[in-house]
Write a protein that holds these residues in place. Structure first.
Motif, short mmCIF file in Angstrom:
data_model
loop_
_atom_site.label_atom_id
_atom_site.label_comp_id
_atom_site.label_asym_id
_atom_site.label_seq_id
_atom_site.Cartn_x
_atom_site.Cartn_y
_atom_site.Cartn_z
N ASN A 86 54.70 3.99 63.15
CA ASN A 86 54.20 3.40 64.05
C ASN A 86 53.06 4.52 64.51
N VAL A 87 52.13 5.84 63.33
CA VAL A 87 51.74 6.27 63.30
C VAL A 87 50.24 6.52 62.25
N ASN A 88 49.23 6.39 62.61
CA ASN A 88 47.96 5.25 61.87
C ASN A 88 47.38 6.94 61.93
N SER A 89 47.13 7.57 60.46
CA SER A 89 46.62 8.42 59.82
C SER A 89 45.66 8.77 61.04
N TYR A 90 44.49 7.58 60.08
CA TYR A 90 42.70 7.89 60.17
C TYR A 90 42.56 8.01 62.19
N GLU A 91 43.63 7.46 62.80
CA GLU A 91 43.12 7.13 64.27
C GLU A 91 43.68 9.51 64.77
N VAL A 92 44.75 9.86 63.91
CA VAL A 92 44.75 10.91 64.57
C VAL A 92 44.15 12.46 63.69
N THR A 93 43.70 11.93 61.98
CA THR A 93 43.12 13.24 61.76
C THR A 93 41.25 13.88 62.35
N PRO A 94 41.35 12.65 62.23
CA PRO A 94 39.82 13.71 63.51
C PRO A 94 40.11 14.77 64.11
N HIS A 95 40.99 14.55 65.00
CA HIS A 95 41.48 15.90 65.44
C HIS A 95 41.48 16.82 65.01
N LEU A 96 42.80 16.46 64.21
CA LEU A 96 43.64 17.58 63.82
C LEU A 96 42.66 18.25 62.58
N ILE A 97 41.37 17.28 62.24
CA ILE A 97 40.62 18.56 60.94
C ILE A 97 39.77 19.36 61.88
N SER A 98 39.89 18.18 63.00
CA SER A 98 38.55 19.35 64.13
C SER A 98 39.21 20.79 64.97
N CYS A 99 40.66 20.97 64.94
CA CYS A 99 40.76 21.69 65.33
C CYS A 99 42.14 23.29 64.72
N GLY A 100 41.31 22.29 63.19
CA GLY A 100 41.77 23.25 62.15
C GLY A 100 42.94 23.44 61.43
N ILE A 101 43.55 22.15 61.60
CA ILE A 101 45.10 21.79 61.02
C ILE A 101 45.08 21.12 59.10
N ILE A 102 44.07 20.40 59.56
CA ILE A 102 43.91 19.98 58.06
C ILE A 102 42.47 19.84 57.91
N SER A 103 42.17 19.97 56.37
CA SER A 103 41.18 20.67 55.58
C SER A 103 40.43 18.74 55.40
N LEU A 104 39.26 18.72 55.22
CA LEU A 104 38.36 17.88 54.81
C LEU A 104 38.67 17.78 53.25
N ASP A 105 39.32 18.66 53.02
CA ASP A 105 40.29 18.28 51.44
C ASP A 105 41.00 17.95 51.53
N ASP A 106 41.75 18.04 52.64
CA ASP A 106 43.71 17.24 52.67
C ASP A 106 43.15 16.08 53.42
N ASP A 107 42.31 15.56 54.53
CA ASP A 107 41.52 14.40 54.78
C ASP A 107 41.73 13.30 53.41
N GLU A 108 40.98 14.36 52.43
CA GLU A 108 40.87 13.25 51.37
C GLU A 108 41.69 12.94 50.53
N ARG A 109 42.86 13.81 50.79
CA ARG A 109 43.81 13.75 49.79
C ARG A 109 45.09 12.28 50.75
N ILE A 110 44.90 12.59 52.24
CA ILE A 110 45.27 11.78 52.34
C ILE A 110 44.86 10.14 52.48
N ARG A 111 43.39 9.74 52.21
CA ARG A 111 43.10 8.65 52.57
C ARG A 111 43.40 8.56 51.06
N GLN A 112 43.63 8.85 49.90
CA GLN A 112 43.80 8.31 48.40
C GLN A 112 45.37 8.06 48.67
N GLU A 113 46.19 8.08 49.43
CA GLU A 113 46.81 7.43 49.59
C GLU A 113 47.27 5.83 49.75
#
Length: 108
Positions: free
Chosen positions: A19-46
Protein backbone atom coordinates in the motif's frame (compact mmCIF):
# COMPACT_ATOMS: atom_id res chain seq x y z
CA UNK A 1 13.01 3.85 15.80
CA UNK A 2 12.09 2.35 19.12
CA UNK A 3 11.37 -1.35 19.55
CA UNK A 4 7.57 -0.93 19.74
CA UNK A 5 7.40 1.08 16.54
CA UNK A 6 9.71 -1.40 14.81
CA UNK A 7 7.38 -4.23 15.84
CA UNK A 8 4.41 -2.33 14.40
CA UNK A 9 6.23 -1.83 11.11
CA UNK A 10 7.38 -5.45 10.93
CA UNK A 11 3.92 -6.78 11.83
CA UNK A 12 2.42 -4.73 9.00
CA UNK A 13 5.23 -5.13 6.50
CA UNK A 14 3.19 -6.99 3.87
CA UNK A 15 0.39 -4.42 4.15
CA UNK A 16 2.90 -1.56 3.87
CA UNK A 17 4.65 -3.16 0.90
CA UNK A 18 1.27 -3.50 -0.82
CA UNK A 19 0.00 0.00 0.00
CA UNK A 20 2.92 2.44 0.24
CA UNK A 21 4.43 4.02 -2.84
CA UNK A 22 7.99 4.99 -1.95
CA UNK A 23 7.97 7.83 -4.50
CA UNK A 24 5.17 9.54 -2.58
CA UNK A 25 6.81 9.56 0.84
CA UNK A 26 10.55 9.85 0.13
CA UNK A 27 10.56 13.61 -0.63
CA UNK A 28 9.25 14.37 2.87
CA UNK A 29 11.63 11.86 4.47
CA UNK A 30 14.56 13.43 2.62
CA UNK A 31 13.56 16.98 3.58
CA UNK A 32 13.34 15.93 7.25
CA UNK A 33 16.73 14.21 7.18
CA UNK A 34 15.38 10.71 7.76
CA UNK A 35 16.81 9.38 4.52
CA UNK A 36 19.68 10.75 2.48
CA UNK A 37 19.92 11.24 -1.26
CA UNK A 38 22.16 8.16 -1.33
CA UNK A 39 19.46 6.21 0.50
CA UNK A 40 16.91 7.44 -2.05
CA UNK A 41 19.15 6.22 -4.86
CA UNK A 42 19.46 2.79 -3.21
CA UNK A 43 15.69 2.63 -2.86
CA UNK A 44 15.16 3.53 -6.51
CA UNK A 45 17.58 0.79 -7.62
CA UNK A 46 15.19 -1.87 -6.37
CA UNK A 47 13.16 -3.40 -9.19
CA UNK A 48 9.64 -3.72 -7.77
CA UNK A 49 7.69 -1.15 -5.78
CA UNK A 50 7.31 -3.73 -3.02
CA UNK A 51 11.10 -4.09 -2.78
CA UNK A 52 11.50 -0.29 -2.83
CA UNK A 53 9.13 -0.01 0.11
CA UNK A 54 10.94 -2.82 1.96
CA UNK A 55 14.25 -0.98 1.50
CA UNK A 56 12.65 2.28 2.64
CA UNK A 57 11.29 0.61 5.78
CA UNK A 58 14.69 -0.85 6.68
CA UNK A 59 16.29 2.59 6.31
CA UNK A 60 13.70 4.46 8.38
CA UNK A 61 13.91 1.80 11.11
CA UNK A 62 17.48 2.94 11.77
CA UNK A 63 16.49 6.55 12.50
CA UNK A 64 15.16 7.51 15.96
CA UNK A 65 12.44 9.71 14.41
CA UNK A 66 11.83 7.45 11.43
CA UNK A 67 8.40 6.19 12.44
CA UNK A 68 6.89 9.56 13.36
CA UNK A 69 8.24 11.21 10.23
CA UNK A 70 6.97 8.30 8.12
CA UNK A 71 3.51 8.82 9.66
CA UNK A 72 3.69 12.55 8.82
CA UNK A 73 4.69 11.71 5.23
CA UNK A 74 1.73 9.33 4.94
CA UNK A 75 -0.58 12.00 6.34
CA UNK A 76 0.70 14.51 3.77
CA UNK A 77 -0.22 12.00 1.06
CA UNK A 78 -3.71 11.46 2.53
CA UNK A 79 -2.97 7.84 3.41
CA UNK A 80 -5.03 7.87 6.60
CA UNK A 81 -6.09 4.24 6.11
CA UNK A 82 -2.44 3.18 6.39
CA UNK A 83 -1.92 5.28 9.51
CA UNK A 84 -5.08 3.83 11.07
CA UNK A 85 -3.85 0.29 10.36
CA UNK A 86 -0.48 1.02 11.99
CA UNK A 87 -1.96 2.79 14.98
CA UNK A 88 -4.46 -0.02 15.62
CA UNK A 89 -1.77 -2.71 15.66
CA UNK A 90 -1.43 -4.42 19.02
CA UNK A 91 2.09 -4.58 20.40
CA UNK A 92 3.29 -7.78 22.08
CA UNK A 93 5.08 -6.48 25.18
CA UNK A 94 6.39 -9.94 26.02
CA UNK A 95 7.97 -10.32 22.58
CA UNK A 96 9.52 -6.87 22.91
CA UNK A 97 10.90 -7.80 26.32
CA UNK A 98 12.35 -11.06 24.96
CA UNK A 99 13.83 -9.23 21.98
CA UNK A 100 15.48 -6.61 24.16
CA UNK A 101 16.83 -9.26 26.53
CA UNK A 102 18.29 -11.21 23.61
CA UNK A 103 19.79 -8.02 22.17
CA UNK A 104 21.41 -7.15 25.48
CA UNK A 105 22.86 -10.64 25.77
CA UNK A 106 24.58 -10.13 22.45
CA UNK A 107 22.83 -13.03 20.73
CA UNK A 108 20.78 -10.93 18.33
Amino acid sequence: MDVKKRQIVRTNEKFLRDNVNSYEVTPHLISCGIISLDDDERIRQEITESDKTRKLLRIIEMHPNGYLTFIKALRMENKEYIIEKLESTAVDEEEISRGMRISFDGIK
